[in-house]
Motif scaffolding. Structure first.
Motif, PDB file in Angstrom:
ATOM      1  N   ARG A 117      69.172   9.151 -10.579  1.00 39.87           N
ATOM      2  CA  ARG A 117      68.909  10.503 -11.142  1.00 39.87           C
ATOM      3  C   ARG A 117      70.019  11.167 -11.206  1.00 39.87           C
ATOM      4  O   ARG A 117      71.053  11.241 -10.681  1.00 39.87           O
ATOM      5  CB  ARG A 117      67.921  11.150 -10.005  1.00 39.87           C
ATOM      6  N   CYS A 118      69.948  12.440 -12.060  1.00 38.32           N
ATOM      7  CA  CYS A 118      70.894  13.398 -12.311  1.00 38.32           C
ATOM      8  C   CYS A 118      70.267  14.775 -12.302  1.00 38.32           C
ATOM      9  O   CYS A 118      69.060  14.834 -12.943  1.00 38.32           O
ATOM     10  CB  CYS A 118      71.726  13.175 -13.551  1.00 38.32           C
ATOM     11  N   TYR A 119      71.040  15.817 -11.952  1.00 40.99           N
ATOM     12  CA  TYR A 119      70.448  16.944 -11.819  1.00 40.99           C
ATOM     13  C   TYR A 119      71.273  18.016 -11.775  1.00 40.99           C
ATOM     14  O   TYR A 119      72.315  18.145 -11.323  1.00 40.99           O
ATOM     15  CB  TYR A 119      69.236  17.055 -10.685  1.00 40.99           C
ATOM     16  N   ILE A 163      71.560  21.986 -10.270  1.00 39.25           N
ATOM     17  CA  ILE A 163      71.106  22.685  -8.994  1.00 39.25           C
ATOM     18  C   ILE A 163      71.729  23.959  -8.754  1.00 39.25           C
ATOM     19  O   ILE A 163      72.972  24.116  -9.151  1.00 39.25           O
ATOM     20  CB  ILE A 163      71.022  21.701  -8.118  1.00 39.25           C
ATOM     21  N   ALA A 186      73.900  17.011 -16.540  1.00 39.07           N
ATOM     22  CA  ALA A 186      72.690  16.147 -15.978  1.00 39.07           C
ATOM     23  C   ALA A 186      72.191  15.243 -17.017  1.00 39.07           C
ATOM     24  O   ALA A 186      72.069  13.923 -16.726  1.00 39.07           O
ATOM     25  CB  ALA A 186      71.865  16.841 -15.087  1.00 39.07           C
ATOM     26  N   SER A 211      66.230  23.209  -9.068  1.00 37.62           N
ATOM     27  CA  SER A 211      66.887  22.062  -9.783  1.00 37.62           C
ATOM     28  C   SER A 211      66.028  21.645 -11.154  1.00 37.62           C
ATOM     29  O   SER A 211      64.934  21.942 -11.047  1.00 37.62           O
ATOM     30  CB  SER A 211      66.849  20.933  -8.705  1.00 37.62           C
ATOM     31  N   SER A 267      65.887  17.955 -12.942  1.00 39.96           N
ATOM     32  CA  SER A 267      66.244  16.531 -12.824  1.00 39.96           C
ATOM     33  C   SER A 267      65.766  15.678 -14.002  1.00 39.96           C
ATOM     34  O   SER A 267      64.794  15.819 -14.621  1.00 39.96           O
ATOM     35  CB  SER A 267      65.616  16.167 -11.526  1.00 39.96           C
ATOM     36  N   ASN A 268      66.790  14.852 -14.110  1.00 39.40           N
ATOM     37  CA  ASN A 268      66.349  13.581 -15.019  1.00 39.40           C
ATOM     38  C   ASN A 268      66.466  12.141 -14.217  1.00 39.40           C
ATOM     39  O   ASN A 268      67.140  12.067 -13.298  1.00 39.40           O
ATOM     40  CB  ASN A 268      67.470  13.434 -16.053  1.00 39.40           C
ATOM     41  N   TRP A 269      65.177  11.583 -14.310  1.00 36.05           N
ATOM     42  CA  TRP A 269      64.954  10.361 -13.784  1.00 36.05           C
ATOM     43  C   TRP A 269      64.825   9.072 -14.474  1.00 36.05           C
ATOM     44  O   TRP A 269      63.682   8.968 -15.120  1.00 36.05           O
ATOM     45  CB  TRP A 269      63.642  10.340 -12.392  1.00 36.05           C
TER      46      TRP A 269
END
Length: 162
Positions: free
Chosen positions: A42-44, A46, A154, A60, A62-64
């Motif tokens: 995951r990248c985020y 924040i 992200a 945040s 996020s990318n999952w």
């Protein structure tokens, strides 16, 4: 940005994310930062609100990649709310009614998340307002300087992962 400010920002973000703290910093962009975790991937982006209390609220995006999720909004509120509480997110002139329970709030669906990300890219301030579990009104306010770059970092940070 001075090295001291970067270190303080990274320390504050690490504290507010608690056990979910990231393994890799992707950068600090004014009021926002970007991170990458490997397991699960995951990248985020924040940030913390202005005038942060001890409750460690944050916003945040996020990318999952393993779940094929991109641009998912998550807000940890500064106070707990009940599931029936109306939580209003204001970004510039746009207004969104979030789903919420406890101290967590989210976009209601993928379309709302996309609308939120688009609004974040063109505004300078964001606020989240609600009534806490005791019925008292509160608002968490965020400066959006750096948000677009942090979201992009992200996104790039998780490209090709999954």
């Amino acid at each position: 940005m001075s090295m001291i400010r970067i270190a303080l920002t990274l320390s504050a973000i690490a504290l507010m994310t608690g056990p979910l703290s990231a393994k890799d910093s992707l950068g600090v962009y004014s009021n926002w930062a970007a991170f990458r975790d490997d397991s699960p991937a995951r990248c985020y982006a924040i940030a913390k609100p202005r005038g942060v209390s001890d409750s460690n609220p944050f916003a945040s995006v996020s990318n999952w990649p393993g779940a094929n999720i991109r641009g998912q909004l998550h807000i940890r509120l500064s106070r707990s709310v009940t599931e029936a509480t109306e939580v209003t997110l204001r970004i510039g002139e746009r207004r969104f009614e979030l789903a919420a329970n406890g101290r967590n709030a989210w976009g209601r669906d993928v379309a709302m998340d996309a609308g939120v990300v688009a609004a974040l890219r063109s505004a300078t301030r964001m606020s989240v307002s609600a009534r806490d579990a005791q019925g008292r009104r509160f608002t968490d306010r965020y400066d959006l300087a750096g948000v677009a770059t942090a979201i992009d970092a992200a996104t790039v940070g998780c490209a090709g992962r999954g």
